[in-house]
Design an enzyme around this catalytic site. Sequence first.
Site, PDB file in Angstrom:
ATOM      1  N   HIS A 102       0.827  -1.208   0.000  1.00  0.00           N
ATOM      2  CA  HIS A 102       0.000   0.000   0.000  1.00  0.00           C
ATOM      3  C   HIS A 102       0.858   1.253   0.000  1.00  0.00           C
ATOM      4  O   HIS A 102       1.921   1.284   0.619  1.00  0.00           O
ATOM      5  CB  HIS A 102      -0.964   0.007   1.192  1.00  0.00           C
ATOM      6  CG  HIS A 102      -0.306  -0.020   2.546  1.00  0.00           C
ATOM      7  ND1 HIS A 102       0.049   1.125   3.219  1.00  0.00           N
ATOM      8  CD2 HIS A 102       0.060  -1.041   3.362  1.00  0.00           C
ATOM      9  CE1 HIS A 102       0.591   0.811   4.390  1.00  0.00           C
ATOM     10  NE2 HIS A 102       0.622  -0.514   4.500  1.00  0.00           N
ATOM     11  N   ASP A 104      -0.685   4.186   0.873  1.00  0.00           N
ATOM     12  CA  ASP A 104      -1.251   5.125   1.856  1.00  0.00           C
ATOM     13  C   ASP A 104      -0.500   4.993   3.181  1.00  0.00           C
ATOM     14  O   ASP A 104       0.127   3.969   3.466  1.00  0.00           O
ATOM     15  CB  ASP A 104      -2.761   4.911   2.034  1.00  0.00           C
ATOM     16  CG  ASP A 104      -3.123   3.529   2.562  1.00  0.00           C
ATOM     17  OD1 ASP A 104      -2.477   2.557   2.130  1.00  0.00           O
ATOM     18  OD2 ASP A 104      -4.039   3.419   3.400  1.00  0.00           O
ATOM     19  N   ASP A 135       6.462   1.667   6.754  1.00  0.00           N
ATOM     20  CA  ASP A 135       5.121   1.104   6.514  1.00  0.00           C
ATOM     21  C   ASP A 135       4.399   1.928   5.467  1.00  0.00           C
ATOM     22  O   ASP A 135       3.727   2.865   5.792  1.00  0.00           O
ATOM     23  CB  ASP A 135       4.355   1.079   7.841  1.00  0.00           C
ATOM     24  CG  ASP A 135       2.991   0.429   7.706  1.00  0.00           C
ATOM     25  OD1 ASP A 135       2.711  -0.189   6.667  1.00  0.00           O
ATOM     26  OD2 ASP A 135       2.191   0.558   8.641  1.00  0.00           O
ATOM     27  N   GLU A 170      -5.160   0.810   2.709  1.00  0.00           N
ATOM     28  CA  GLU A 170      -4.871  -0.295   3.617  1.00  0.00           C
ATOM     29  C   GLU A 170      -5.011   0.159   5.060  1.00  0.00           C
ATOM     30  O   GLU A 170      -5.475  -0.586   5.914  1.00  0.00           O
ATOM     31  CB  GLU A 170      -3.455  -0.833   3.394  1.00  0.00           C
ATOM     32  CG  GLU A 170      -3.227  -2.231   3.964  1.00  0.00           C
ATOM     33  CD  GLU A 170      -2.864  -2.232   5.447  1.00  0.00           C
ATOM     34  OE1 GLU A 170      -3.071  -3.253   6.116  1.00  0.00           O
ATOM     35  OE2 GLU A 170      -2.380  -1.204   5.942  1.00  0.00           O
ATOM     36  N   GLU A 171      -4.613   1.401   5.318  1.00  0.00           N
ATOM     37  CA  GLU A 171      -4.655   1.922   6.690  1.00  0.00           C
ATOM     38  C   GLU A 171      -6.044   2.444   7.041  1.00  0.00           C
ATOM     39  O   GLU A 171      -6.286   2.840   8.177  1.00  0.00           O
ATOM     40  CB  GLU A 171      -3.626   3.053   6.857  1.00  0.00           C
ATOM     41  CG  GLU A 171      -2.196   2.670   6.491  1.00  0.00           C
ATOM     42  CD  GLU A 171      -1.531   1.803   7.551  1.00  0.00           C
ATOM     43  OE1 GLU A 171      -2.228   1.327   8.459  1.00  0.00           O
ATOM     44  OE2 GLU A 171      -0.310   1.601   7.443  1.00  0.00           O
ATOM     45  N   GLU A 199       4.546  -5.805   4.050  1.00  0.00           N
ATOM     46  CA  GLU A 199       4.352  -5.120   5.345  1.00  0.00           C
ATOM     47  C   GLU A 199       5.596  -5.286   6.220  1.00  0.00           C
ATOM     48  O   GLU A 199       6.305  -6.294   6.122  1.00  0.00           O
ATOM     49  CB  GLU A 199       3.150  -5.720   6.087  1.00  0.00           C
ATOM     50  CG  GLU A 199       1.802  -5.428   5.464  1.00  0.00           C
ATOM     51  CD  GLU A 199       1.358  -3.982   5.663  1.00  0.00           C
ATOM     52  OE1 GLU A 199       2.003  -3.248   6.437  1.00  0.00           O
ATOM     53  OE2 GLU A 199       0.368  -3.595   5.021  1.00  0.00           O
ATOM     54  N   HIS A 384       3.984   3.863  12.158  1.00  0.00           N
ATOM     55  CA  HIS A 384       2.868   4.607  12.762  1.00  0.00           C
ATOM     56  C   HIS A 384       3.347   5.565  13.866  1.00  0.00           C
ATOM     57  O   HIS A 384       2.526   6.126  14.579  1.00  0.00           O
ATOM     58  CB  HIS A 384       1.791   3.671  13.335  1.00  0.00           C
ATOM     59  CG  HIS A 384       1.066   2.874  12.284  1.00  0.00           C
ATOM     60  ND1 HIS A 384      -0.240   2.474  12.416  1.00  0.00           N
ATOM     61  CD2 HIS A 384       1.467   2.398  11.084  1.00  0.00           C
ATOM     62  CE1 HIS A 384      -0.612   1.785  11.346  1.00  0.00           C
ATOM     63  NE2 HIS A 384       0.419   1.724  10.521  1.00  0.00           N
TER      64      HIS A 384
HETATM   65 ZN    ZN Z   1       1.247  -1.272   6.341  1.00  0.00          ZN
END
Ligand code: ZN
Length: 416
Positions: A102, A104, A135, A170-171, A199, A384
């Site tokens: 992903h 995003d 990520d 995805e998030e 991931e 994150h």
């Molecule tokens: Zn991810």
Amino acid sequence: MDARDEPAHHGKGRFAAERGRRSFDDRLERRMIDPVELTRELIRRPSVTPRDEGAIEVLQRALEGLGFACHRLVFSEPGTDDVVNLYARLGAAAPNFCFAGHTDVVPVGDTGAWTVDPFAAELREETLWGRGAADMKGAIGAFAAAVERFLAERGREFGGSISLLVTGDEEGVNINGTKKVLAWLEERGERLDFCVVGEPTNARELGDMAKIGRRGSLTGYLTVKGTQGHTAYPHLADNAAHRLVEMLHALIATPLDEGTAHFQPSTLQVASIDIGNPVSNVIPAEARAVFNARFNDRWSSAALERHIRARLDGAGGRYELRVHVSGESFLTAPGRVSEIVVGAAEQVTGRRPELSTTGGTSDARFIVKHCPVVEFGLVGQTMHQVDERVPVADLERLSAIYRRILDNYFAADPVA
Ligand SMILES: [Zn+2]
């Protein structure tokens, strides 16, 4: 938009400006895709879910430069945001090796808490800083570079196809993302034979861990009903708070299971208890709680829900339970397929990744319905978080691992 219309930025000429002017082989010789520079390009697009901000186009340009046929897929649904996705495929032959991920990213939070501008993609002390570095824009950059190096050596007749399934959702709510791309692929009769999801799976060092499955997730919204009354006259009332305590006790007192061959024990955590009673002399008529269960392959979500209801029934009292399942558990049994990934990581890092099923959900839960899936990416320590970052050396080594995965998969006796 033509690549040449874009404002000047780092690395642009490496994969875009020469597009169409040189033959495929010429471009390969030039080694256009640098995993670090492509990752920086992606980080500079502030693609906080569900916004794309040109991130997919950066990847699409790089892949078109390698000869991929690219499908930019924008999905929408009433009440949701439009999401840009990309499916790119090189070759028409089977087997089709797919890399999924992903573009995003999660929000940056307090920008002031960052050491750097989260979208400036700064290189400092041999480390690339920015939202999405770990990520998982870094893994996308690493994979694109790996494909180029693989093609430079093997040419285009490597006995199969390479594809990328990259989403911008995805998030977020996962409605207009991977699930819809997979449906679109199925409609076209397009088959995936093996998928690596990029991931960040490694806990501390590259080579720590690959994931071969994930637990399922079930959230329960419990409302317990009683009868309101005066706290001095409890025999005239039915205390919903007391009943809630008993019901939650019934849910947490005994473990759901002891774990399975490849999974930790399932867990159930109470996330919230809410009565909202502003006074101390009234017995509440209603009490609510929210709990979340992460369950292993001993359970389907339906079986787990039945089990939870049986425990609540056993505690006694009137209640309503609404359940939301965001994913079933799944497992790609260890074997030849996981060995392709584990072996590649070991060849490059000297470490043999543990095969794990820990952590939260990922889009692998959708893909596993189509083909075996193994997840392997960067170190997830800063994902994150404020100051998300990844060592430049890890990007290079992950790219080398992905390259080996392609080598292993498209060896003389490909595993389909
Ligand atoms: Zn991810």
